[in-house]
Design a protein around this motif. Structure first.
Motif, PDB file in Angstrom:
ATOM      1  N   GLN A  28      -7.763  -2.444  -5.925  1.00 28.14           N
ATOM      2  CA  GLN A  28      -8.453  -0.964  -5.855  1.00 28.14           C
ATOM      3  C   GLN A  28      -7.519  -0.077  -6.616  1.00 28.14           C
ATOM      4  O   GLN A  28      -8.060   0.870  -6.907  1.00 28.14           O
ATOM      5  CB  GLN A  28      -8.385  -0.607  -4.102  1.00 28.14           C
ATOM      6  CG  GLN A  28      -9.430   0.339  -3.767  1.00 28.14           C
ATOM      7  CD  GLN A  28      -9.358   0.580  -2.416  1.00 28.14           C
ATOM      8  OE1 GLN A  28      -8.832  -0.216  -1.329  1.00 28.14           O
ATOM      9  NE2 GLN A  28      -9.742   1.526  -1.722  1.00 28.14           N
ATOM     10  N   ALA A  29      -6.276  -0.218  -6.553  1.00 30.22           N
ATOM     11  CA  ALA A  29      -5.333   0.731  -7.145  1.00 30.22           C
ATOM     12  C   ALA A  29      -5.079   0.497  -8.434  1.00 30.22           C
ATOM     13  O   ALA A  29      -4.498   1.256  -9.266  1.00 30.22           O
ATOM     14  CB  ALA A  29      -3.997   0.790  -6.256  1.00 30.22           C
ATOM     15  N   GLN A  85       0.813  -1.270   0.038  1.00 26.70           N
ATOM     16  CA  GLN A  85       0.102   0.004   0.155  1.00 26.70           C
ATOM     17  C   GLN A  85       0.950   0.969   0.013  1.00 26.70           C
ATOM     18  O   GLN A  85       0.615   2.000  -0.754  1.00 26.70           O
ATOM     19  CB  GLN A  85      -0.929   0.002   1.207  1.00 26.70           C
ATOM     20  CG  GLN A  85      -2.206   0.585   1.011  1.00 26.70           C
ATOM     21  CD  GLN A  85      -3.140   0.039   2.216  1.00 26.70           C
ATOM     22  OE1 GLN A  85      -2.863  -0.717   2.631  1.00 26.70           O
ATOM     23  NE2 GLN A  85      -4.182   1.129   2.476  1.00 26.70           N
ATOM     24  N   PRO A 134      -6.427  -7.187  -2.162  1.00 23.17           N
ATOM     25  CA  PRO A 134      -7.294  -5.943  -2.180  1.00 23.17           C
ATOM     26  C   PRO A 134      -6.694  -4.794  -2.590  1.00 23.17           C
ATOM     27  O   PRO A 134      -7.347  -3.844  -3.328  1.00 23.17           O
ATOM     28  CB  PRO A 134      -7.857  -5.628  -0.688  1.00 23.17           C
ATOM     29  CG  PRO A 134      -7.471  -7.133  -0.124  1.00 23.17           C
ATOM     30  CD  PRO A 134      -6.164  -7.669  -0.983  1.00 23.17           C
TER      31      PRO A 134
END
Lengths: 336, 389
Positions: B116-117, B87, B112
């Motif tokens: 998401q990114a 992250q 995840p």
């Protein structure tokens, strides 16, 4: 300051008074949300580890129970929150409470094991319980995902309002809020007559018993509370990472949290918080600087901390408070 | 170097075109490499890093017109660290791709984040089948599930080993491999006499090997994580299974190139199936092995080749998008990519984003005084047996 005087002050309840540096610490932590937007993920980790260490401090620092398996409750909470989120309710606060209850009940059930024997026996039983859970987590793959870990968790927004963002902002605020609330509650507990009786037990269980304080019931209660705290810390980890790895039950976590408490000093709640800040930031900084050899340096620094601060280790809070009280901007250098 | 004129020019360009491509000013593409560099799986990290560096040493540091920069971070094999580092790399360091992931949970933990990114993640080591479905941005250059076990089953039946005991380590990849082998072995007409599982922690193989011996099979099929291969081999010999006429067949993890020297002569004659051997005879492999030997002072193993191919995939994808670092474009460029790796011809399945590769049956032999897995039979284009078909 003699220990007799400290004890007297404690007994008088003066210890429950709020200190300036406590406010300063929390203000800095809240300000970090705005001042350090790129560091929120690591700060989230600090907050979770801090809560975990506070939970260990409740039993180690106040009731004198040495545990080498505290991660049993942390991991159980992490899995409880993960399974609840995967299969039933994805709202984080519900999961947090649920995880706290599950771990707390498990703490209650296993507290009877730490009533018997001395420190060494306790080390072994707590360690054994954690090992048992770790193996259960590995074997019950249909429930926990086994060695692959528990995935497929997607958390809904906190209280239906705040979504976990990629920058970790809401995650940090959430974890910090939980840490603050739970630390306040812990503070109330340890400064209550119940907390004082615990410390009496820690000093001398037999004398406490002679004074009419039943050690067993009190140890059972604080152990369950501590377990619930650890479970909630585990739940925070699950919710901010949307994943449960089998290593939440691994031995190194129990060892880490003990180390954190040793660094920060046990027996005043904030030891866990300061320890978590120092430990996490040191580890992160070193592992970026030397990805291969950071363990060597952290080991060296930890040995140095313990060697230099050995006499003062239990006196750290007093020392810290004394040195900070003199300054106008306290706690600034201790917090990120 | 960015001079003031460059800066003014690009500022003017931004103003004129008013485009907001995320990677506009950057002539550098950052790749986040997350590996266990410390802890029990440090050898995986070392090998993958060596493979990545070897690729850059041999092929330069530009791809698709951009300079490629590696940001190496250690996760110590802990999943929540992996997740946080991933992250941070995405949010703070603005990496265009992630790479690494030593174990299945470590890869799972970042799913995840990358979804998401929208950042592609190339898996260099973790092998379980289940990972790929967790995010559309996973690509893999290590091995797809029990890819290496299935050809061993076929080979065993063809070579008269009809009664086999399986012995695997009791965790995710072990279960995958046991199932992959057993399914194929039964289909080909073999008989599984007994299925033995050994705990992952502190393995003592002696009692399990005794059970194998008592079952009197033609052969024992073994999968253990690379690290404990030497311990296993030692106990296998001590228990006298070879003397009892029980053949040892295994996946390549047991006779890992990196450890083969340490295992020593007991390994001679062991038959394994795997996707890579340092003895693979091709010019690509010779250059690769030499480079790793020169720069990292060790023999390249299957982990290193995973890192090497991950870099090739990243370079090739960047070349195909002309340096565009949009995650979706990169992942689409990677799908269906085919090339000749040091391990042999490989490709990325466009449907599953997983690796398709040849599996070799090898025998441990002595060459120039050192032990090598010498390939003697090839099974072409093996897919993940749990997903394909």
């Amino acid at each position: 300051m003699t220990s007799g005087k400290t004890l007297a002050l404690t007994l008088l309840g003066a210890k429950g008074r709020w200190r300036m540096w406590e406010f300063a610490l929390w203000l800095v932590a809240i300000a970090a949300t705005f001042l350090l937007p790129s560091q929120l993920l690591i700060l989230t980790e600090v907050a979770i580890l801090a809560l975990f260490a506070v939970s260990l401090d409740l039993i180690l620092g106040y009731a004198g129970i040495v545990s080498l398996g505290h991660t049993a409750f942390f991991g159980l909470g992490a899995y409880a929150a993960g399974i609840l989120a995967r299969d039933y309710v994805t709202e984080p606060v519900t999961g947090l409470v649920f995880a706290g209850l599950v771990s707390g009940l498990f703490g209650l059930a296993t507290s009877f094991l730490v009533l018997r024997g001395s420190d060494l026996t306790r080390l072994m039983t707590t360690f054994g319980v954690a090992m048992l859970l770790a193996e259960l987590g590995n074997q019950m793959a249909w429930l926990t995902g086994g060695a692959d870990g528990l995935s497929g968790i997607s958390m809904s927004p906190i209280l239906g309002l705040f979504e976990f963002d990629l920058w970790g902002r809401n995650g940090y605020i959430y974890c910090l809020a939980v840490l603050i609330v739970l630390t306040f509650i812990a503070r109330r507990i340890v400064n209550s007559p119940f907390g004082l009786s615990l410390m009496a037990i820690k000093r001398n269980p037999r004398r406490a018993a002679m004074l009419g304080i039943s050690p067993k019931r009190r140890i059972v209660v604080i152990y369950a509370i501590s377990a619930a705290y650890a479970g909630m810390a585990g739940a925070l980890l699950t919710q901010t990472t949307s994943f449960v790895s089998p290593d939440v039950l691994a031995f190194h976590r129990s060892a880490d949290v003990l180390l954190v408490l040793v660094i920060g000093g046990a027996g005043y709640l904030y030891g866990g918080i300061f320890g978590a800040i120092i430990f996490t930031l040191l580890r992160d900084w070193l592992s970026v600087a030397t990805p291969q050899y950071w363990m060597f340096w952290i080991g060296l620094i930890l040995v140095a901390i313990v060697m230099i601060g050995r006499e003062r280790l239990t006196g750290w809070p007093a020392l810290l408070a004394r040195s900070l009280r003199g300054k106008s901007e306290p706690a600034g250098k201790e917090t990120p | 170097m960015i001079t003031r004129r460059h800066f003014m020019a690009s500022a003017a360009a931004i103003a004129m075109l008013s485009v907001a491509a995320p990677s506009f000013a950057a002539d550098t593409v950052k790749i986040g490499l997350i590996l266990p560099m410390t802890g029990p799986f440090a050898s995986t990290g070392r090998q993958v890093e060596a493979g990545v560096r070897a690729y850059m040493a041999l092929n330069g540091d530009t791809a698709g017109g951009k300079k490629v920069e590696i940001v190496l971070r250690d996760d110590a094999g802990t999943a929540d660290q992996t997740r946080r580092i991933a992250q941070e790399l995405v949010v703070n360091d603005k990496v265009s791709m992630l790479m690494g992931f030593g174990l299945t949970p470590l890869a799972m933990a970042v799913a995840p984040v990358i979804s998401q990114a929208k950042v592609p993640a190339i898996i260099t080591s973790a092998t379980t089948s289940a990972i790929m479905s967790k995010s559309d941005f996973f690509v893999r250059t290590s091995m797809a599930g029990p890819q290496s076990a299935v050809p061993v089953a076929t080979w065993a039946v063809q070579n008269g080993l009809k009664r086999v005991v399986t012995l695997v380590t009791d965790y995710g990849p072990g279960h995958d491999i046991e199932k992959g082998f057993t399914d194929q072995f039964k289909k080909d007409g073999g008989e599984i006499v007994e299925a033995v599982r050994v705990p992952l922690q502190n393995p003592d193989f002696a009692p399990f090997l005794q059970r194998v011996r008592d079952a009197k099979p033609d052969a024992v099929f073994v999968f253990v994580p690379a690290g404990v291969g030497s311990l296993f081999m030692k106990q296998f010999v001590d228990r006298g299974l070879a003397d009892a006429g029980i053949k040892l067949i295994a996946t390549g993890d047991v006779t890992d190139d990196d450890l083969l020297g340490a295992i020593g002569d007991p390994a001679l004659g062991v038959i394994t199936g795997h996707f890579y051997s340092a003895a693979h005879d091709s010019p690509e492999n010779k250059a690769f092995v030499q480079q790793v030997k020169d720069s990292a002072k060790m023999r390249a193993n299957f982990m290193a080749v995973g890192g090497f191919d991950a870099m090739h995939l990243a370079y090739a994808a960047l070349a195909k998008t002309n340096g565009d670092t949009d995650g979706t474009k990169l992942i689409n460029a990677m799908k269906g990519m085919e090339w000749t790796s040091p391990r042999g011809p490989i490709s990325i399945d466009p449907a599953t984003r997983d690796i398709v590769q040849d599996i070799y049956i090898r025998k441990v032999e002595k060459k120039d005084g050192e032990l090598y897995n010498v390939e003697f039979s090839t099974f072409k284009k093996i897919h993940d047996p749990f997903v394909a078909k």
